[in-house]
Every structure is written in C-alpha cells, then in structure tokens.
Design a protein around this motif. Structure first.
Motif, PDB file in Angstrom:
ATOM      1  N   ALA A  47       0.824  -1.218   0.000  1.00 27.17           N
ATOM      2  CA  ALA A  47       0.000   0.000   0.000  1.00 27.17           C
ATOM      3  C   ALA A  47       0.850   1.258   0.000  1.00 27.17           C
ATOM      4  O   ALA A  47       0.402   2.315  -0.454  1.00 27.17           O
ATOM      5  CB  ALA A  47      -0.913   0.012   1.221  1.00 27.17           C
ATOM      6  N   TYR A  48       2.049   1.164   0.526  1.00 27.59           N
ATOM      7  CA  TYR A  48       2.870   2.352   0.727  1.00 27.59           C
ATOM      8  C   TYR A  48       3.212   3.030  -0.592  1.00 27.59           C
ATOM      9  O   TYR A  48       3.802   2.433  -1.488  1.00 27.59           O
ATOM     10  CB  TYR A  48       4.145   1.954   1.462  1.00 27.59           C
ATOM     11  N   ASN A  49       2.853   4.305  -0.691  1.00 22.49           N
ATOM     12  CA  ASN A  49       3.188   5.112  -1.868  1.00 22.49           C
ATOM     13  C   ASN A  49       4.124   6.229  -1.421  1.00 22.49           C
ATOM     14  O   ASN A  49       3.675   7.235  -0.863  1.00 22.49           O
ATOM     15  CB  ASN A  49       1.918   5.696  -2.491  1.00 22.49           C
ATOM     16  N   PRO A  50       5.419   6.081  -1.628  1.00 20.46           N
ATOM     17  CA  PRO A  50       6.371   7.070  -1.111  1.00 20.46           C
ATOM     18  C   PRO A  50       6.261   8.439  -1.760  1.00 20.46           C
ATOM     19  O   PRO A  50       6.838   9.403  -1.254  1.00 20.46           O
ATOM     20  CB  PRO A  50       7.734   6.424  -1.409  1.00 20.46           C
ATOM     21  N   SER A  51       5.507   8.551  -2.843  1.00 19.91           N
ATOM     22  CA  SER A  51       5.364   9.863  -3.485  1.00 19.91           C
ATOM     23  C   SER A  51       4.416  10.783  -2.715  1.00 19.91           C
ATOM     24  O   SER A  51       4.386  11.987  -2.953  1.00 19.91           O
ATOM     25  CB  SER A  51       4.866   9.696  -4.919  1.00 19.91           C
ATOM     26  N   VAL A  52       3.618  10.218  -1.782  1.00 17.47           N
ATOM     27  CA  VAL A  52       2.743  11.031  -0.941  1.00 17.47           C
ATOM     28  C   VAL A  52       3.533  11.441   0.297  1.00 17.47           C
ATOM     29  O   VAL A  52       3.857  10.605   1.144  1.00 17.47           O
ATOM     30  CB  VAL A  52       1.471  10.262  -0.533  1.00 17.47           C
ATOM     31  N   LYS A  53       3.865  12.697   0.390  1.00 21.03           N
ATOM     32  CA  LYS A  53       4.691  13.181   1.488  1.00 21.03           C
ATOM     33  C   LYS A  53       3.818  13.462   2.715  1.00 21.03           C
ATOM     34  O   LYS A  53       2.835  14.190   2.622  1.00 21.03           O
ATOM     35  CB  LYS A  53       5.444  14.444   1.082  1.00 21.03           C
ATOM     36  N   PRO A  54       4.193  12.936   3.873  1.00 19.74           N
ATOM     37  CA  PRO A  54       3.350  13.118   5.069  1.00 19.74           C
ATOM     38  C   PRO A  54       3.452  14.519   5.640  1.00 19.74           C
ATOM     39  O   PRO A  54       4.500  15.168   5.573  1.00 19.74           O
ATOM     40  CB  PRO A  54       3.931  12.086   6.039  1.00 19.74           C
ATOM     41  N   LEU A  55       2.357  14.983   6.193  1.00 21.65           N
ATOM     42  CA  LEU A  55       2.321  16.205   6.984  1.00 21.65           C
ATOM     43  C   LEU A  55       1.687  15.868   8.327  1.00 21.65           C
ATOM     44  O   LEU A  55       0.652  15.206   8.381  1.00 21.65           O
ATOM     45  CB  LEU A  55       1.525  17.309   6.291  1.00 21.65           C
ATOM     46  N   SER A  56       2.292  16.326   9.401  1.00 21.29           N
ATOM     47  CA  SER A  56       1.844  15.975  10.743  1.00 21.29           C
ATOM     48  C   SER A  56       0.634  16.805  11.144  1.00 21.29           C
ATOM     49  O   SER A  56       0.378  17.870  10.574  1.00 21.29           O
ATOM     50  CB  SER A  56       2.972  16.200  11.742  1.00 21.29           C
ATOM     51  N   PRO A  57      -0.108  16.345  12.168  1.00 21.86           N
ATOM     52  CA  PRO A  57      -1.243  17.148  12.648  1.00 21.86           C
ATOM     53  C   PRO A  57      -0.807  18.510  13.175  1.00 21.86           C
ATOM     54  O   PRO A  57      -1.574  19.470  13.100  1.00 21.86           O
ATOM     55  CB  PRO A  57      -1.858  16.276  13.743  1.00 21.86           C
ATOM     56  N   ALA A  58       0.417  18.613  13.714  1.00 29.35           N
ATOM     57  CA  ALA A  58       0.899  19.910  14.196  1.00 29.35           C
ATOM     58  C   ALA A  58       0.984  20.923  13.062  1.00 29.35           C
ATOM     59  O   ALA A  58       0.859  22.133  13.287  1.00 29.35           O
ATOM     60  CB  ALA A  58       2.256  19.745  14.862  1.00 29.35           C
ATOM     61  N   GLU A  59       1.187  20.441  11.836  1.00 28.87           N
ATOM     62  CA  GLU A  59       1.285  21.325  10.680  1.00 28.87           C
ATOM     63  C   GLU A  59      -0.069  21.650  10.072  1.00 28.87           C
ATOM     64  O   GLU A  59      -0.182  22.597   9.288  1.00 28.87           O
ATOM     65  CB  GLU A  59       2.167  20.672   9.615  1.00 28.87           C
TER      66      GLU A  59
END
Length: 746
Positions: free
Chosen positions: A447-459
């Motif tokens: 399932a992992y798609n490394p092209s989707v960059k994570p953003l944290s809830p703090a952001e």
C-alpha cells in the motif's frame, strides 16, 4: 440464473450461478494508487478490479476470447436466420441447431472464465518502486527476510507456540486473532516473494501452510471458540480475515500450482468458507448489515476470496453480489464528519474496509470519490483520537495502553494523496526500522506510496475540535506531540454513543498529561466475558455508567441510562487559552431526567466541569471522578493525588441541593461477573475514584481539577458563591460562575 451441477475435488453439489454480463457484473473498488488496474466500463461510479499482467475474467471482455465469442454468436445468429428462411427446414432441425449454438457459446464463455486467474492485488508498480525508492526496497528486504525464515518453519496450527501468543489460546487450541493474523501474513509474504522472484521454494512454503489449513484436524473449524455458539453464524471474523489472505495469495500462486493443488484449494475453501458463509446468509445472519467490524472482516474478507475465485468456483458471483451490497451499506454507518461508528480501539479494523475498497488512481467517478472521501475523514477522526504514546482515547471497548495499528491508512493515503493520512500510516503502520520482520504486513508494504509526502497534525490541525456523529467526541489539547516523552495535555469528552462496542458513557470527560492519566477513562483492559454482549453487560463496571466520570441515578446497574440515548452539543468555543463547551445529556437518560454538563479546559492544566440536574422525583444522584492516583481527602469535597510525576487537586462544590456525601472507593469485578470467556479470572485493577452522592430532585455541582509537575499541590480556594481561585504551576487563575455559565481569567 442457472443451476449448475459442479464437481470440486471429490465433492459434488448444486449451486446457483449468475451469468456475468456488462449490465450486471459486480465491480470492486481499489483504494490503491498503485494497483495498476484499468477502468473500463460503461456504468458510472464503478470500476473493475483487473491486474494489468493478467487478462480480466469477465467472459464478455476477455480480449483473447472476445473474437471467439463474437464470431460464435455471429455465426450462430446468421445460421439460424438462414435456416428460418427456408420453410423446408423442419422445426426439429432448427431446434438442434439452436441447441448446438447455445452449447458452443456457453463452452466458449466457460473456457474464457476458467482459463484466466484473477489477481486481486497487483504488484507491478511495487516492482518498479523497488528500484527507485530506497524505503520500499528496505521494506522488501525485511519482508523477504521473514519469508526466508518461514522456509524451514513447520506449518502453524492452533497448538503452535508463537511469539506474543497467550498460553490460554495455545492450551485451548483456539483460533484467536493473533494466530489468524500471523498465518495470513505468512502465506501472503511467501506468495508475494514467489510472485516477484519466481523462486518455487516460496510457493512450496505458502502451500505447506495452506494445505495444513485444509487438512489438519486442528483447523477443522475456522472460528474462534468464543464465536462458535453465535446464532446462525457458521463463519466469523477469523474466517473472514483468513479468507482475504487466501484470496490474495491464490491470485499470486495460481499459475504455479498444479491442477491437483488448485482443485484442493477450491475444495478446501468451499468446505471451510463458502458453504458455511452461504448457509449463514440463507439464515439471515446478524452481521450482514450490522455495520461494524464483523461486516467488514467477514463479508469483506470472504468477498475478496470471491473475487479471486471468479472463473474457478460457480458461486463466486453470488459471494461478490452479497459483499457488494453489504460493504457499500457499511459506508453509510460512518459519520458524515468522519466519526467512526465503533469505539476508537476498533478503528484498526478499517483495514478490512480499505482492503476491499481499492480505488484506482486517477478515477473521477462520483462513487469512487465518495468512498475515498469517507475513508479519509475517518482517518482524520482517528488522528484526533490519539494521545501521547500513540495510544487512543479509551472510550468504549478500547485498551488504555495499546498503541494504534494504522495499517489501514496506507491504502487510503495512496488513493487520495492525503498527507495527514499518510502521516498516520507511517506513524503507526508497523513500517518502522527495527520491527520484527514477521510483524510487517505485506499488504501495508504494497500500500505504501512514497510519493505522498506526510504532513503531521501539528502542521495541519487546530488544538480543539468537536464531532457530532456517532460518539460525538469533543477534544481540547495543548499541542500535537504524540511521542512517549510528550508533556502535552489533552482533555477529551463525548456527548454521543457509538453504534458498536460503546459503553454507557455519554457525557464522559477525561484528562491526560503525556502518557499519564489525571482524570481516568478506564477503557476495557480485559478479555470479554461470555455474557458481555448481552443483558449482563452493565454488571461489568468498565462498560457501565458507574465506571465513568458521569452523573448516575439509583443503585441499579443501568444507572438510569437510556441504552439508545445520546446527548447534544449545545455550544463549542475555542480560544487561544481555552476551550469551552456545553452538552445537554438529557436524552441519554430515562424518565424525563434533565442533565446538562458544561466543560472548560484552561490551557494547559485546568479543568472545570459544571453539572446540573433536574428530576421529576427525588432519587439518588451520584457523580464519580476516577483519579490517576489514590486520592487523599483534605477537606469535604477537596482531594489531592499523585499521578505519576504530577500532583493533582480535585475539588467538588455543591452549589445547590442537599449536602452530598463524599467517599473514596476502588472498583473491582465481583462474582459471578469476574471471569472471561476463556474461563480466566478478570484482572483486578482496583481503579480509585471519588464518589459524590445525594438524595434530591435537583443538584448543581462544580468540579475543579488542576495539576502541576512535582510534589507541589495545587491550591483551590472558593472566594465566594461564584468565584474560585486556583494556584498551580506558579500561576494563579480565577474561575467565575456567571449567568451565562463558566468563565476564567489568568
């Protein structure tokens, strides 16, 4: 519809089989950006699930058979017309020609279907990423390491002693959740490595485990022992989970299996899964439209097996039809605001839904968009339920100390490109460095798609939010540090009731600092008793009203609660220094009781709660506050307790009504309600609490909770009837009770 007489191995049975056509074929979604599936259909909002490396199984659209089908139909049609044009041709000749044409047509269709395996989970894009993304290659290395260790490992049975498996399940030969998860991952990773490398050692490894599932007497019934007496249910969530893994595995292995092995597989799943499943459906089993984890895991899991068996089993189409209706119906149970319809601890079961609804990249269909959007909102709701230590708010049947497993979020992030959902996936999806290779979920890796960059809830997120559906959670926090070292404060409450796995906890309020509870939500930290989901449920204090920080009535276990009732959020206000809300909880109680609760969280460490009750008749009224340490009484209504590294003050003032009595108590399970369904004694945690009780028609009670790090005790002083002053953490604040409600000043 047509009745077929079918031979599967040595077993013969009749079944109903629906011929596939472009107008009625059941279509599946794919929630993976990388499945490589192609959209090819005329019906709006529907997509086919096809592997690009393999031809589709739809009889009408299989490309290598399309010319044969069309040629046969055209030739037969022309021949019949020519025959009908000659009056000399006898009706008998025409009938024989028609029968011959239909037989030829059916033969070509069946051949087309039986010749083409269905691969449920495509790996083409994963193979490409192995050479372009180091993180994917690293995950593949971990996965292959586990598959390598399985090569010499004997097949597992319910008697196998495995890491993390409780002895009670080994001794009872029980198909518990952990065992089924381990077995499913084992066969999936072996099949995946075989599919990528072509190394037949991995095929043999997978098959060794699969054939034991079909033939070992310990695997005779694929249900948990605790579920074998459920009415009309001949399969359960264990069956469903294993069926999904087998469906995915079969697609990867099928071309390498011998004809005899394929026959054994089909006969095995027919006996263990398909016939018991259809028997349950015929008897209108309760989980078909229940809208909870049994629906997603049983129906969704067996639905995936049905997809894999298209063309190989005559009832595959019937299974898919059932799964399609139930799974899309399940989506209707999720809240419009993302609220999950079960307690937070069960949100990881969205894995079953995410696995089922796989939506192709770039799809613009309305149905696909709606599906993705609903699941993205559920993922965001999940983020809000997180506490430091990556634990969840323990409402309902949720463990207080178990970290969230968020594997389900990977598929949703891949399909939607949602960066917060990707953060959720990577933070709790068991993809971290140093993980035990056997705990790595092959489906999560795919399932992992490394092209989707994570953003944290703090952001991305504010510090407070109110939800209105299902449990109706209200959350106020000082920050978004969810690490185990965090000192963030979280106050969380609820005004609703979950559809499933909820407790009598409408109006509950709890408070934590870091991983330490100040005002406790006791959660559910025990194995379910055999009668837990029946009328005796309130006898177990964690599920009852008396196990929560809420108003209760009388002395009976139901405490005056309406089992179907829920409250309403009157208002919700957030400012930089505080969050303020009020809940009308009256409908959560029976007999026209009027109950309201106003809550103020003064950041960082002040909690003020105003409870007001009006009753038609005088009766016993009780309020309990579960504390994070053993409380010591200082004055009537005034307590202090040590909660980890923090010292807390709890102060209750009766503003109206008769003078209440105060007491310190501890919970415990009492016979006969003190045993799990495994026959084990329930653990006695003896959670401490302060109880406030009176006999009256109306009360107005104000509770103040404040804490500070270290041994310095916060001081709570009542200045007058409407003013309180609190000194804690080197700060002095004032709480005012006005005609408009609670206010505070720093």
């Amino acid at each position: 519809m047509r009745t077929w007489k079918t031979e599967l191995g040595k077993k013969s049975y009749s079944s109903i089989y629906s011929m596939t056509s472009p107008a009625n074929e059941i279509l599946f979604f794919s929630l993976r950006l990388k499945t490589g599936v192609r959209q090819k259909h005329v019906l709006p909002g529907r997509m086919r699930l096809y592997d690009l490396q393999h031809p589709p199984v739809n009889r009408w659209e299989a490309p290598e058979f399309t010319w044969l089908i069309r040629a046969t139909m055209a030739t037969g049609y022309i021949t019949l017309l020519r025959l009908l044009q000659h009056c000399r041709t006898s009706p008998k000749t025409i009938s024989l020609a028609l029968i011959a044409w239909l037989v030829c047509w059916q033969f070509t269709l069946v051949s087309a279907q039986e010749s083409n395996p269905t691969v449920v989970w495509d790996i083409a894009s994963f193979q490409q990423q192995l050479s372009t993304h180091k993180e994917v290659a690293d995950l593949w290395s971990i996965l292959k390491k586990a598959a390598d260790s399985d090569l010499t490992e004997p097949a597992w049975t319910p008697a196998s002693e495995l890491p993390g498996r409780e002895a009670v399940h080994v001794n009872r030969r029980n198909l518990n959740d952990g065992l089924m998860r381990k077995v499913g991952r084992r066969i999936e990773r072996a099949a995946l490595v075989y599919r990528i490398t072509g190394d037949e050692r991995y095929l043999a490894s997978a098959w060794r485990q699969i054939t034991v599932l079909f033939n070992d007497p310990l695997w005779a019934d694929w249900r948990d022992l605790a579920h074998q007496n459920y009415a009309n249910s001949y399969v359960d969530i264990r069956t469903g989970d294993l069926s999904a893994a087998l469906g995915i595995t079969y697609g990867w292995l099928q071309e390498g299996l011998t004809e005899e092995q394929r026959a054994e597989f089909i006969e095995g799943v027919d006996r263990q899964v398909i016939q018991p499943f259809l028997k349950s459906v015929e008897q209108n089993v309760w989980w078909l439209d229940a809208g909870h984890n049994w629906t997603t895991r049983v129906v969704g899991g067996i639905g995936i097996l049905g997809v894999a068996l298209q063309g190989s089993h005559p009832q595959a189409g019937q299974i898919i039809t059932i799964a399609e209706e139930a799974m899309y119906g399940y989506l209707d149970h999720l809240g419009e605001d993302g609220s999950f319809n079960e307690s937070p601890g069960y949100v990881s079961d969205l894995t079953a839904a995410a696995r089922y609804f796989k939506v192709r990249s770039g799809s613009q269909s309305d149905k696909a968009k709606k599906t993705i959007n609903q699941l993205v909102k559920a993922a965001h709701w999940t983020v809000w339920t997180l506490l430091p230590g990556f634990r969840q708010m323990a409402f309902g049947d949720t463990k207080t100390k178990r970290p969230l497993r968020s594997e389900f979020a990977g598929a949703i992030a891949a399909a939607s490109g949602d960066q917060l959902t990707q953060w959720l996936f990577l933070s709790g999806g068991n993809l971290r460095e140093g993980i035990d290779p056997r705990r790595l979920d092959p489906e999560a890796v795919l399932a992992y798609n490394p092209s989707v960059k994570p953003l944290s809830p703090a952001e991305l997120l504010p510090l407070a939010k109110a939800f209105y559906n299902q449990g109706g959670l209200v959350i106020s926090r000082t920050g978004w540090d969810l690490s185990s070292e965090s000192q963030d404060v979280v106050v969380y409450a609820k005004h609703g009731r979950e559809q499933s796995h909820g407790h009598d906890d409408v109006g509950q309020v709890a408070m934590t600092v870091g991983t330490q509870a100040i005002i406790v939500e006791v959660g559910n930290n025990f194995t379910y008793p055999s009668d837990y989901f029946g009328t005796n449920r309130p006898e177990y204090y964690p599920a009852s009203a008396r196990g929560h920080n809420i108003i209760t009535f009388g002395s009976e276990p139901d405490a005056g609660m309406n089992p179907q009732g829920r409250g309403e959020l009157v208002f919700f206000e957030e400012e930089e220094s505080s969050t303020h809300w009020k809940m009308d909880l009256s409908k959560a109680y029976l007999d026209q009781r009027k109950v309201t609760r106003e809550v103020l969280h003064g950041r960082p460490s002040l909690l003020v709660v105003l409870d007001e009750v009006e009753l038609p008749n005088e009766e016993q009224i009780t309020l309990r506050w579960h504390s994070g340490g053993e409380p010591t009484s200082l004055i009537p209504g005034g307590y202090q307790f040590q909660a980890g590294d923090h010292t807390a003050a709890l102060h209750i003032t009766a503003l109206a009504g008769k003078s209440p009595t105060y007491s310190v108590q501890n919970h415990s399970f009492a016979p006969p309600y003190d045993e799990s369904r495994d026959g084990q004694k329930l653990p006695q945690y003896r959670e401490p609490l302060v109880s406030i009780t009176t006999q009256d028609k109306a009360i107005r009670w104000l509770t103040v909770v404040a804490f500070a790090q270290g041994s310095s005790t916060p001081i709570v002083q009542q200045i007058d009837q409407n003013t309180w002053q609190i000194e804690h953490g080197g700060k002095k604040v004032t709480v005012l009770l006005t005609s408009d409600g609670l206010e505070w000043k720093q």
